[in-house]
Design a protein around this motif. Sequence first.
Motif, PDB file in Angstrom:
ATOM      1  N   LYS A  54       0.436  -1.348  -0.107  1.00 45.41           N
ATOM      2  CA  LYS A  54       0.509   0.543  -0.681  1.00 45.41           C
ATOM      3  C   LYS A  54       0.701   1.132  -0.366  1.00 45.41           C
ATOM      4  O   LYS A  54       1.059   2.095  -0.738  1.00 45.41           O
ATOM      5  CB  LYS A  54      -0.947  -0.139   1.091  1.00 45.41           C
ATOM      6  N   ILE A  55       2.097   1.501   1.024  1.00 49.68           N
ATOM      7  CA  ILE A  55       2.545   2.967   0.806  1.00 49.68           C
ATOM      8  C   ILE A  55       3.854   2.507  -0.105  1.00 49.68           C
ATOM      9  O   ILE A  55       4.550   3.990  -0.056  1.00 49.68           O
ATOM     10  CB  ILE A  55       2.608   3.670   2.451  1.00 49.68           C
ATOM     11  N   GLY A  56       4.592   1.363  -0.021  1.00 45.16           N
ATOM     12  CA  GLY A  56       5.904   1.384  -0.794  1.00 45.16           C
ATOM     13  C   GLY A  56       6.630   1.358   0.662  1.00 45.16           C
ATOM     14  O   GLY A  56       6.551   0.968   1.416  1.00 45.16           O
ATOM     15  N   ARG A  57       8.309   1.584   0.683  1.00 45.78           N
ATOM     16  CA  ARG A  57       8.926   2.082   1.567  1.00 45.78           C
ATOM     17  C   ARG A  57       8.161   2.302   2.581  1.00 45.78           C
ATOM     18  O   ARG A  57       7.977   3.965   1.723  1.00 45.78           O
ATOM     19  CB  ARG A  57      10.270   2.668   0.695  1.00 45.78           C
ATOM     20  N   GLN A 175      11.194   7.420  -5.579  1.00 45.71           N
ATOM     21  CA  GLN A 175       9.810   7.422  -6.680  1.00 45.71           C
ATOM     22  C   GLN A 175       9.267   8.213  -7.344  1.00 45.71           C
ATOM     23  O   GLN A 175       9.997   8.596  -6.886  1.00 45.71           O
ATOM     24  CB  GLN A 175       8.747   6.682  -4.538  1.00 45.71           C
ATOM     25  N   ASN A 221       9.099  13.755  -3.554  1.00 45.90           N
ATOM     26  CA  ASN A 221      10.271  14.260  -2.642  1.00 45.90           C
ATOM     27  C   ASN A 221      10.684  15.155  -2.554  1.00 45.90           C
ATOM     28  O   ASN A 221      11.569  15.090  -1.625  1.00 45.90           O
ATOM     29  CB  ASN A 221      11.361  13.073  -2.713  1.00 45.90           C
ATOM     30  N   PHE A 242      10.230   8.018   4.034  1.00 47.03           N
ATOM     31  CA  PHE A 242       9.472   8.078   5.704  1.00 47.03           C
ATOM     32  C   PHE A 242       7.971   8.224   5.281  1.00 47.03           C
ATOM     33  O   PHE A 242       7.861   8.721   3.645  1.00 47.03           O
ATOM     34  CB  PHE A 242       9.214   9.876   5.937  1.00 47.03           C
ATOM     35  N   GLU A 243       7.094   7.654   5.106  1.00 51.39           N
ATOM     36  CA  GLU A 243       5.330   7.690   4.777  1.00 51.39           C
ATOM     37  C   GLU A 243       4.956   8.801   5.132  1.00 51.39           C
ATOM     38  O   GLU A 243       5.136   9.830   6.331  1.00 51.39           O
ATOM     39  CB  GLU A 243       4.633   6.248   5.602  1.00 51.39           C
ATOM     40  N   HIS A 244       3.747   9.127   5.035  1.00 51.19           N
ATOM     41  CA  HIS A 244       3.055  10.416   5.282  1.00 51.19           C
ATOM     42  C   HIS A 244       1.596   9.632   6.511  1.00 51.19           C
ATOM     43  O   HIS A 244       1.762   8.487   6.400  1.00 51.19           O
ATOM     44  CB  HIS A 244       2.215  11.181   4.359  1.00 51.19           C
ATOM     45  N   TYR A 278       2.682  14.896   5.303  1.00 55.53           N
ATOM     46  CA  TYR A 278       3.542  15.647   3.990  1.00 55.53           C
ATOM     47  C   TYR A 278       2.026  17.650   3.602  1.00 55.53           C
ATOM     48  O   TYR A 278       2.354  18.035   2.596  1.00 55.53           O
ATOM     49  CB  TYR A 278       2.605  14.539   2.396  1.00 55.53           C
ATOM     50  N   LYS A 296       0.975  14.092  -4.061  1.00 60.27           N
ATOM     51  CA  LYS A 296       1.374  13.184  -3.544  1.00 60.27           C
ATOM     52  C   LYS A 296       0.984  12.096  -4.086  1.00 60.27           C
ATOM     53  O   LYS A 296       1.582  10.938  -4.206  1.00 60.27           O
ATOM     54  CB  LYS A 296       2.283  13.105  -2.138  1.00 60.27           C
ATOM     55  N   PHE A 298      -1.513   9.963  -3.465  1.00 60.90           N
ATOM     56  CA  PHE A 298      -2.220   9.051  -3.319  1.00 60.90           C
ATOM     57  C   PHE A 298      -3.324   9.234  -2.369  1.00 60.90           C
ATOM     58  O   PHE A 298      -3.366  10.627  -2.068  1.00 60.90           O
ATOM     59  CB  PHE A 298      -1.299   7.888  -2.105  1.00 60.90           C
TER      60      PHE A 298
HETATM   61  C1  LIG Z   1       8.299  10.596  -0.487  1.00 67.31           C
HETATM   62  S1  LIG Z   1       7.710   9.141  -1.273  1.00 67.31           S
HETATM   63  C2  LIG Z   1       7.548   8.503   0.015  1.00 67.31           C
HETATM   64  C3  LIG Z   1       8.108   7.214  -0.185  1.00 67.31           C
HETATM   65  C4  LIG Z   1       7.728   5.776  -0.869  1.00 67.31           C
HETATM   66  N1  LIG Z   1       6.419   5.107  -0.517  1.00 67.31           N
HETATM   67  C5  LIG Z   1       8.557   4.673  -1.875  1.00 67.31           C
HETATM   68  O1  LIG Z   1       8.623   3.300  -1.593  1.00 67.31           O
HETATM   69  O2  LIG Z   1       9.761   5.547  -2.445  1.00 67.31           O
HETATM   70  C6  LIG Z   1       5.562   9.236  -1.197  1.00 67.31           C
HETATM   71  C7  LIG Z   1       4.935   7.997  -1.435  1.00 67.31           C
HETATM   72  O3  LIG Z   1       4.724   7.848  -0.822  1.00 67.31           O
HETATM   73  C8  LIG Z   1       3.747   6.837  -0.818  1.00 67.31           C
HETATM   74  N2  LIG Z   1       3.131   6.775   0.900  1.00 67.31           N
HETATM   75  C9  LIG Z   1       3.424   7.280   1.611  1.00 67.31           C
HETATM   76  N3  LIG Z   1       2.486   7.608   3.061  1.00 67.31           N
HETATM   77  C10 LIG Z   1       1.129   6.970   2.201  1.00 67.31           C
HETATM   78  C11 LIG Z   1       0.675   6.851   2.967  1.00 67.31           C
HETATM   79  N4  LIG Z   1       0.228   7.434   4.228  1.00 67.31           N
HETATM   80  N5  LIG Z   1      -0.806   6.422   2.626  1.00 67.31           N
HETATM   81  C12 LIG Z   1      -0.357   6.033   1.125  1.00 67.31           C
HETATM   82  N6  LIG Z   1       0.541   5.761   0.520  1.00 67.31           N
HETATM   83  C13 LIG Z   1       1.840   6.178   1.129  1.00 67.31           C
HETATM   84  C14 LIG Z   1       2.609   7.554  -1.604  1.00 67.31           C
HETATM   85  O4  LIG Z   1       2.262   7.192  -2.729  1.00 67.31           O
HETATM   86  C15 LIG Z   1       3.612   8.788  -2.090  1.00 67.31           C
HETATM   87  O5  LIG Z   1       3.821   9.457  -3.165  1.00 67.31           O
END
Ligand SMILES: C[S@@+](CC[C@H](N)C(=O)[O-])C[C@H]1O[C@@H](n2cnc3c(N)ncnc32)[C@H](O)[C@@H]1O
Length: 526
Positions: A54-57, A175, A221, A242-244, A278, A296, A298
């Motif tokens: 869902k949120i990736g890294r 990303q 980013n 960092f996730e949001h 964010y 962003k 999402f």
């Molecule tokens: C700055 S990047 C964070 C790192 C990213 N998850 C990665 O794998 O590189 C921001 C992206 O992470 C994901 N993301 C971050 N926080 C999230 C959340 N609370 N719910 C869903 N997606 C999230 C979204 O795709 C967003 O555009």
Amino acid sequence: MVADRGKCAVCNNQAKSRCSGCVQAFYCSVEHQRADWKNHKPLCSPMRVCHNEKIGRHYVATRDIKPGEIVLREAPLIIGPSQVTVPVCVGCLKEVREKAHGECERCGWPVCSKSCQESINHTKNECKLTVEREDKVVIKHFSTVHPTYSCLLPLRCLMLKENDPERWKKLLELQTHDYKDDDAQYKQDMERIVEFIPRFFKTNKWTKDEIIKVNGISRINGHEVPLTNPSCVAVYHRASFFEHSCRPNLSKSFSEDNEVIFWSPNGIKKNAHLTISYTDVLWETSNRRHHLLQTKRFSCECERCSDVTEYKTYFSSLKCQKCDSGLLTPESLAKWNDDWRCTNANCKNIVTYEKVNKFIEHVGKDLQAMEKENEGNCIKFIEHYSKFLSSNHFYITDVKIALSQIIGNGVNGIQRISDERLKLKAKTCIELIELIEKLAPNEARILGLIKFELHSALAEAGRRAMQVKDANCKAMLEDSLKYCYDSIRLLGNEASCLPEGAVCRQARINASSLETMIGGMLDAGI
Ligand SMILES: C[S@@+](CC[C@H](N)C(=O)[O-])C[C@H]1O[C@@H](n2cnc3c(N)ncnc32)[C@H](O)[C@@H]1O
């Protein structure tokens, strides 16, 4: 993905194994890892990068994080002007005024001094490319947003390819934007960046896909850095994972030299996700979610967004006009744009979202037209709209924040205001602190500022109590000192050039005077 090899922290040879705690330090062997543990332990990051669908890294805490602990301090991979900006100096990134600036002798981009002209961020990026294009840039209008500036941050990112291959590699790990061909942002970015850069700079150093990817990386980013006015934007490497959350557990500050600092005001338990915001946590739910979706890409479903009462603060709710006690809220996040219902079980009032939204828009326009620096206006606004909005509503909160800072503002201002206004200042601050500590308890900057205001109101109340020999005066001063310490703790990582840094400096001075005053009272047996 994050790098899969690096240099052994002991012998500098290529190594594949990493410290499992922080997943940052590389080792070529178990022996070298053991040998380095004493050095590494204090540096070992308290978080590791994990991944989910869902949120990736994202980061997860590898141990308990103490209140006040800094979890990451990082210099930018690249920094540049915001994509929507009036012309700024391409060296220091500060605003330039029409007649009070210079132009780079080589390329014509606006600079405010010789040292800005020679700043490495400028010379090796847009300056070099403009010189190669053999035609200087001409910027004529300084009071409005300048479209040519949109390309500068992506351009500086692209230049990493030849200027700094290590950083270029790190940038490409981040990303990127998932563009849809038909959205307005895509069309604008194609025009102002993707097609503009090769045409304007007469270069084919980068493929179209490369420009699209890098522009997306800078959009997803980029962190707004408030050290200049207008703010500039920086892209960091590790900070990008960092996730949001709309109720984050980390606070973000910046050092004078553009380092980003993430720290935990209240401590974090092992295995918790580390989160930042964010967006603006003092915006209402639909605004925050819209902003996140636009910028962003999402749809936020964090704990706060999923709770329509926002931890029982009713930050987005309206007062029911059919009963005395109910508040109008949506039924759930998914039904935000459907009918809003009264929370009083005995009242069956239902109002369409259309009506709710129309009213909120009306209040928003009223607020925009109002001069917020005027105490009387703020008081009238709160009095009037408290009949229709929940007491914690974001528009009421917005005006209360202004009011908490205006009352008694200015040189010796607080000493001249009436007892009644002093009480109003303290009451407003206390209500705001209570609300923000529920809604976003790690929003250190705004909490630090409001606690400073409360400390000053309590100190003045204590001083007045002392003059009339009121027995409560010492308790008031002690309370004031407690809020002053809190303000120092919350603002202690802010750059000294920022208003928050200046407040922190003042809080340190005030704390020392209060300590002396309270110490004197103790000595005198008060
Ligand atoms: C700055 S990047 C964070 C790192 C990213 N998850 C990665 O794998 O590189 C921001 C992206 O992470 C994901 N993301 C971050 N926080 C999230 C959340 N609370 N719910 C869903 N997606 C999230 C979204 O795709 C967003 O555009």
